[in-house]
Scaffold this motif. Sequence first.
Motif, mmCIF file in Angstrom:
data_model
loop_
_atom_site.group_PDB
_atom_site.id
_atom_site.type_symbol
_atom_site.label_atom_id
_atom_site.label_comp_id
_atom_site.label_asym_id
_atom_site.label_seq_id
_atom_site.Cartn_x
_atom_site.Cartn_y
_atom_site.Cartn_z
ATOM 1 N N MET A 28 1.243 -1.112 0.375
ATOM 2 C CA MET A 28 0.495 0.091 -0.263
ATOM 3 C C MET A 28 0.578 1.212 0.246
ATOM 4 S SD MET A 28 -3.155 0.919 0.731
ATOM 5 C CE MET A 28 -4.698 0.231 1.052
ATOM 6 N N GLU A 29 0.460 2.194 -0.875
ATOM 7 C CA GLU A 29 1.157 3.206 -1.125
ATOM 8 C C GLU A 29 0.617 4.525 -0.043
ATOM 9 O OE1 GLU A 29 3.101 5.218 -4.282
ATOM 10 O OE2 GLU A 29 1.493 3.058 -5.622
ATOM 11 N N VAL A 30 0.943 4.621 0.958
ATOM 12 C CA VAL A 30 0.027 6.445 1.689
ATOM 13 C C VAL A 30 1.269 7.335 1.188
ATOM 14 C CG1 VAL A 30 -0.913 7.113 3.982
ATOM 15 C CG2 VAL A 30 -0.919 4.300 2.719
ATOM 16 N N LYS A 31 0.284 8.476 1.467
ATOM 17 C CA LYS A 31 0.866 10.121 1.623
ATOM 18 C C LYS A 31 0.003 11.098 1.852
ATOM 19 C CE LYS A 31 0.889 11.048 -3.636
ATOM 20 N NZ LYS A 31 1.667 11.517 -4.364
ATOM 21 N N VAL A 32 0.882 12.717 2.425
ATOM 22 C CA VAL A 32 -0.541 13.481 2.930
ATOM 23 C C VAL A 32 0.131 14.183 1.758
ATOM 24 C CG1 VAL A 32 0.054 15.078 4.745
ATOM 25 C CG2 VAL A 32 0.642 12.214 5.140
ATOM 26 N N LEU A 33 -0.754 14.950 1.458
ATOM 27 C CA LEU A 33 -0.830 16.234 0.291
ATOM 28 C C LEU A 33 -0.610 16.965 1.238
ATOM 29 C CD1 LEU A 33 -3.349 15.180 -2.351
ATOM 30 C CD2 LEU A 33 -0.654 14.390 -1.958
ATOM 31 N N SER A 34 0.025 17.783 1.734
ATOM 32 C CA SER A 34 0.648 19.173 2.381
ATOM 33 C C SER A 34 2.490 19.525 2.558
ATOM 34 C CB SER A 34 1.060 18.944 3.663
ATOM 35 O OG SER A 34 1.255 19.501 4.505
ATOM 36 N N SER A 35 2.541 20.299 1.983
ATOM 37 C CA SER A 35 3.801 21.074 1.608
ATOM 38 C C SER A 35 4.723 20.942 2.354
ATOM 39 C CB SER A 35 3.731 22.810 1.605
ATOM 40 O OG SER A 35 2.777 23.534 2.605
ATOM 41 N N ASP A 36 4.037 20.389 3.730
ATOM 42 C CA ASP A 36 5.292 20.354 4.584
ATOM 43 C C ASP A 36 4.299 18.492 5.672
ATOM 44 O OD1 ASP A 36 7.412 19.903 6.895
ATOM 45 O OD2 ASP A 36 7.079 21.626 8.050
ATOM 46 N N PRO A 37 4.385 17.852 5.223
ATOM 47 C CA PRO A 37 3.459 16.268 6.212
ATOM 48 C C PRO A 37 4.146 16.592 7.619
ATOM 49 C CG PRO A 37 4.833 16.020 4.165
ATOM 50 C CD PRO A 37 5.276 17.443 4.088
ATOM 51 N N GLU A 38 4.895 16.710 7.459
ATOM 52 C CA GLU A 38 5.289 16.491 9.295
ATOM 53 C C GLU A 38 5.169 17.507 10.340
ATOM 54 O OE1 GLU A 38 9.792 14.866 10.123
ATOM 55 O OE2 GLU A 38 10.071 15.035 8.370
ATOM 56 N N ASN A 39 5.003 18.500 10.081
ATOM 57 C CA ASN A 39 4.367 20.022 10.406
ATOM 58 C C ASN A 39 2.728 20.336 9.982
ATOM 59 O OD1 ASN A 39 6.489 20.441 11.999
ATOM 60 N ND2 ASN A 39 7.514 20.787 10.167
ATOM 61 N N ILE A 40 2.379 20.685 8.558
ATOM 62 C CA ILE A 40 1.037 21.785 8.388
ATOM 63 C C ILE A 40 0.404 19.745 7.893
ATOM 64 C CG2 ILE A 40 0.320 22.151 6.931
ATOM 65 C CD1 ILE A 40 2.560 23.976 6.433
ATOM 66 N N PRO A 41 -0.908 19.726 8.776
ATOM 67 C CA PRO A 41 -1.711 18.765 7.836
ATOM 68 C C PRO A 41 -2.202 18.971 7.050
ATOM 69 C CG PRO A 41 -2.650 19.544 10.333
ATOM 70 C CD PRO A 41 -1.346 20.360 9.098
ATOM 71 N N GLY A 42 -2.079 17.800 5.821
ATOM 72 C CA GLY A 42 -3.011 17.419 4.468
ATOM 73 C C GLY A 42 -3.440 15.744 4.572
ATOM 74 N N TRP A 71 -4.516 7.225 -7.098
ATOM 75 C CA TRP A 71 -4.749 7.281 -5.868
ATOM 76 C C TRP A 71 -6.075 8.002 -5.108
ATOM 77 C CZ3 TRP A 71 -0.617 6.965 -2.467
ATOM 78 C CH2 TRP A 71 0.837 6.761 -3.466
ATOM 79 N N LEU A 72 -6.331 7.017 -4.302
ATOM 80 C CA LEU A 72 -7.977 7.395 -3.685
ATOM 81 C C LEU A 72 -8.151 8.173 -2.256
ATOM 82 C CD1 LEU A 72 -10.612 6.525 -2.377
ATOM 83 C CD2 LEU A 72 -9.612 4.935 -0.762
ATOM 84 N N HIS A 73 -8.337 9.302 -2.841
ATOM 85 C CA HIS A 73 -8.589 10.685 -1.599
ATOM 86 C C HIS A 73 -9.651 10.141 -0.260
ATOM 87 C CE1 HIS A 73 -6.815 13.827 -3.905
ATOM 88 N NE2 HIS A 73 -6.673 12.839 -4.953
ATOM 89 N N THR A 74 -8.949 10.522 0.914
ATOM 90 C CA THR A 74 -9.709 10.117 2.447
ATOM 91 C C THR A 74 -10.585 10.922 2.750
ATOM 92 O OG1 THR A 74 -8.045 10.239 3.742
ATOM 93 C CG2 THR A 74 -7.735 8.210 2.128
ATOM 94 N N GLY A 75 -9.747 12.252 2.480
ATOM 95 C CA GLY A 75 -10.785 13.004 3.167
ATOM 96 C C GLY A 75 -10.289 13.216 4.493
ATOM 97 N N ASP A 76 -9.197 12.201 4.920
ATOM 98 C CA ASP A 76 -9.119 12.433 6.546
ATOM 99 C C ASP A 76 -7.409 13.482 6.084
ATOM 100 O OD1 ASP A 76 -10.384 10.741 7.900
ATOM 101 O OD2 ASP A 76 -9.700 8.922 6.653
ATOM 102 N N LEU A 77 -7.731 14.318 7.675
ATOM 103 C CA LEU A 77 -6.213 15.470 7.254
ATOM 104 C C LEU A 77 -4.907 14.458 8.327
ATOM 105 C CD1 LEU A 77 -8.115 19.310 7.778
ATOM 106 C CD2 LEU A 77 -6.724 17.737 6.015
ATOM 107 N N ALA A 78 -3.791 14.918 8.109
ATOM 108 C CA ALA A 78 -2.926 14.009 9.311
ATOM 109 C C ALA A 78 -2.077 14.541 9.216
ATOM 110 C CB ALA A 78 -2.933 12.283 8.568
ATOM 111 N N LEU A 79 -0.602 14.140 9.564
ATOM 112 C CA LEU A 79 0.544 14.489 9.175
ATOM 113 C C LEU A 79 1.003 13.048 9.013
ATOM 114 C CD1 LEU A 79 0.893 16.957 12.842
ATOM 115 C CD2 LEU A 79 0.986 17.422 10.246
ATOM 116 N N MET A 80 2.644 13.253 8.131
ATOM 117 C CA MET A 80 3.421 11.827 8.621
ATOM 118 C C MET A 80 4.350 12.601 8.670
ATOM 119 S SD MET A 80 4.381 9.605 5.322
ATOM 120 C CE MET A 80 2.718 9.091 4.671
ATOM 121 N N ASP A 81 5.513 11.550 9.837
ATOM 122 C CA ASP A 81 6.731 11.535 10.105
ATOM 123 C C ASP A 81 7.623 10.848 9.500
ATOM 124 O OD1 ASP A 81 7.231 9.324 11.102
ATOM 125 O OD2 ASP A 81 6.759 9.816 13.392
#
Length: 160
Positions: A28-42, A71-81
Amino acid sequence: MTECGPIICYEDWSRFKPGSCGKAVPRMEVKVLSSDPENIPGEIVCRGPNVMLGYYKNEEATREAIDADGWLHTGDLALMDAEGNITIKGRSKNMLLGSSGQNIYPEEIEDKLNNMPYVAESIIVLIFVIFNVFFTEILGVFLAEQFVQMFTGVIQFLCA
């Protein structure tokens, strides 16, 4: 999430990062659509063999949920470390935008309130109020039944 059964992220209890959902499961591939996924939720997006092909006889809903790259857009906002741990912050449709541009995630506030003594449940809403000529906002907190009369009085006062 039924569109992506059975799971997107997981981590064994011995390596689990408290507060997170774990890391992407194998294949499974997962990513967070954010300019800074560690600090800005996407928004969390994922793709893999367990992602649905689409909604039955509903191509429009399918196009809204799954982009052209699969890519499935979940609608969930998250951070990724840096290690790939996902920490959910809320839902994109639930996020409130404050007048100063601050993103307010009701789930975080509700979680704190709901763990307080004497609070059965709560909901956070953004209320826009007009004072004379000025338009402002108030972060409304609605708690258990015993507080309804108090909030009714406050709202009547604000609207008078």
